[in-house]
Each structure stands twice: as structure tokens, then as C-alpha cells.
Design an enzyme around this catalytic site. Structure first.
Site, PDB file in Angstrom:
ATOM      1  N   LYS A 145      47.477  54.194  47.552  1.00  6.60           N
ATOM      2  CA  LYS A 145      46.825  55.141  48.467  1.00  6.60           C
ATOM      3  C   LYS A 145      47.670  55.272  49.720  1.00  6.60           C
ATOM      4  O   LYS A 145      48.086  54.273  50.320  1.00  6.60           O
ATOM      5  CB  LYS A 145      45.474  54.552  48.872  1.00  6.60           C
ATOM      6  CG  LYS A 145      44.272  55.404  48.572  1.00  6.60           C
ATOM      7  CD  LYS A 145      43.037  54.604  48.957  1.00  6.60           C
ATOM      8  CE  LYS A 145      41.837  55.462  49.091  1.00  6.60           C
ATOM      9  NZ  LYS A 145      40.681  54.685  49.551  1.00  6.60           N
TER      10      LYS A 145
HETATM   11  C1  E4P Z   1      37.499  55.907  49.457  1.00 10.10           C
HETATM   12  O1  E4P Z   1      38.568  56.083  48.950  1.00 10.10           O
HETATM   13  C2  E4P Z   1      37.271  56.039  50.899  1.00 10.10           C
HETATM   14  O2  E4P Z   1      38.072  55.160  51.606  1.00 10.10           O
HETATM   15  C3  E4P Z   1      35.816  55.838  51.194  1.00 10.10           C
HETATM   16  O3  E4P Z   1      35.059  56.619  50.277  1.00 10.10           O
HETATM   17  C4  E4P Z   1      35.440  56.140  52.621  1.00 10.10           C
HETATM   18  O4  E4P Z   1      34.028  56.087  52.739  1.00 10.10           O
HETATM   19  P1  E4P Z   1      33.307  55.998  54.160  1.00 10.10           P
HETATM   20  O5  E4P Z   1      33.572  57.260  54.908  1.00 10.10           O
HETATM   21  O6  E4P Z   1      31.847  55.830  53.832  1.00 10.10           O
HETATM   22  O7  E4P Z   1      33.898  54.810  54.871  1.00 10.10           O
END
Ligand code: E4P
Length: 218
Positions: free
Chosen positions: A83
Site C-alpha cells: 500500500k
Molecule cells: C483501509 O485500507 C483503510 O486504511 C481503512 O478502511 C480506513 O478506515 P477509517 O477511515 O475508518 O480509518
């Protein structure tokens, strides 16, 4: 539609994977920090539980270091998807990693133009954050719909729309209606999907009537 679990909690992921509903996992630095565990150990464990893509986020912000981190993370297991953030350094890193055969999830996407850049950089996944957009009074799902339309306009785009920052079951339904490829679900939201009060009420009534018959199937 594929379901990923948005968690770095290996025990939780193992439990959910047993339902057969888990096609992959997404982690982020905040989720890893919440476990209090070593990142590599957590990643190795999760990759052994779920054969599908497991997103592991680089934490450097400059291209050279991000690329080195990405290569290190990708070496942990064949199902790691690296990522990277939706910045110019992240996009450059996405291109380099994708060209060398590593799947990349470009994260922190908040606009359709950003999603187009991620696709052009060769991302396997783009992660638009719907909940965080909703939090500031925008319409997160409108972004998913826009990205779906744009990606469908170009047959050469092969990037999956991974709906992130999902906060409630309604987000999943909306994402499925607009044709998102993947939804990453916090464990609590995934568990809620099968729950309906009329299911519970109906089951209780059927079982009460069944008891009246005095029969047993086994
Ligand atoms: C996933 O890849 C993201 O990092 C995550 O869904 C972020 O979620 P949040 O906005 O609830 O922290």
C-alpha cells in the site's frame, strides 16, 4: 464483489476467514499500531491465514525509501499487496513496484482524478475512503460511482475499486449497487451483515412450532 477485512488482528481475521467470506485483508499503520505487535510478524501471520491479497502499507514518504520498504514488505509473502499513499512519490513507487510484478494498493484516495492517476500508475487496487469523506460533509459513495464510470470508460484500466473507510452495512450495499470491485470491512461491520431482527424472530417462531411436533431430524 470481493470482501476484504480491514484489520490487523490475526485472531479476528482467522475467525472471520472461517466463514468463507474473506477474500483478502487490508491493514494500515494505525491498525498495526493497535495490535502492539511487530509488523512483519503480524503480516506473516495474516498472509498465512488468508490466501488472497493482504495490504501492507509503506510508511516512508519519499520514493526511494518507499520503494525499498515496498520491496521488503512484498518479500514477506507472495500475497502481500503493497500500500502506498496517493502522492506523487507514492504513484512513482506504484509504477516501479507494479512493473516488477508486485500488486500495489494506492490508498488515501479522495477524488476521481486521484483514482485516474492510480490506474495510470498501474495500481492493482485504488482505495477511496468513503467514511472520511462523509465525515467532512461530502458524499463518499458519489466518489465510488464517479470512479466506476471513469474506469468503465477505458477498457485499458485494470485497477480494482476497493471501497475503504466503510463504517456501516449501508456503505456495502451502496458500494455493491454502483459496482465496486472490493469492499474492505471492519470486522464489526462484516459481522452485522448477516443480522436481521426478522431473521431472529422468524427462526424463534419456527423452532417453537417444531418443538410442538416432538420430532427430531437427527
Ligand atoms: C483501509 O485500507 C483503510 O486504511 C481503512 O478502511 C480506513 O478506515 P477509517 O477511515 O475508518 O480509518
Amino acid at each position: 464483489m470481493k470482501f476484504f477485512v480491514d484489520s490487523a488482528d490475526a485472531d479476528e481475521i482467522r475467525d472471520l476467514a472461517a466463514t468463507g467470506m474473506v477474500d483478502g485483508v487490508t491493514t494500515n499503520p494505525s491498525l498495526v499500531a493497535g495490535t502492539g505487535r511487530d509488523f512483519t510478524a503480524v503480516l506473516e501471520e495474516i498472509c498465512g491465514i488468508v490466501p488472497g491479497p493482504v495490504s501492507a502499507e509503506a510508511t516512508a514518504t519519499d520514493h526511494e525509501t518507499m520503494l525499498a520498504e515496498g520491496r521488503k514488505l512484498a518479500a514477506v509473502a507472495p500475497n502481500v499487496a503493497v500500500k502506498v499513499p496517493l502522492t506523487w512519490d507514492g504513484l512513482k513507487t506504484c509504477r516501479a513496484l507494479s512493473d516488477s510484478g508486485t500488486r500495489v494498493n494506492v490508498t488515501l484516495c479522495f477524488s476521481a482524478n486521484q483514482a485516474l492517476l492510480a490506474a495510470k500508475a498501474g495500481a492493482a487496487f485504488v482505495s477511496p475512503f468513503v467514511g472520511r469523506l462523509d465525515d467532512i460533509g461530502h458524499d463518499g459513495m458519489e466518489l465510488i460511482s464517479d470512479i466506476r464510470t471513469i474506469y468503465d470508460n477505458y477498457a485499458s484500466i485494470d485497477t480494482d475499486i476497493l471501497v475503504a473507510s466503510i463504517r456501516a452495512p449501508i456503505h456495502l450495499k451502496q458500494a455493491a449497487l454502483v459496482g465496486a470491485d472490493v469492499a474492505t470491512l471492519p470486522p464489526g461491520v462484516l459481522r452485522k451483515l448477516a443480522v436481521h431482527p426478522l431473521t431472529d424472530k422468524g427462526l424463534a417462531a419456527f423452532l417453537a412450532d417444531w418443538r410442538e411436533t416432538g420430532q427430531a431430524i437427527l
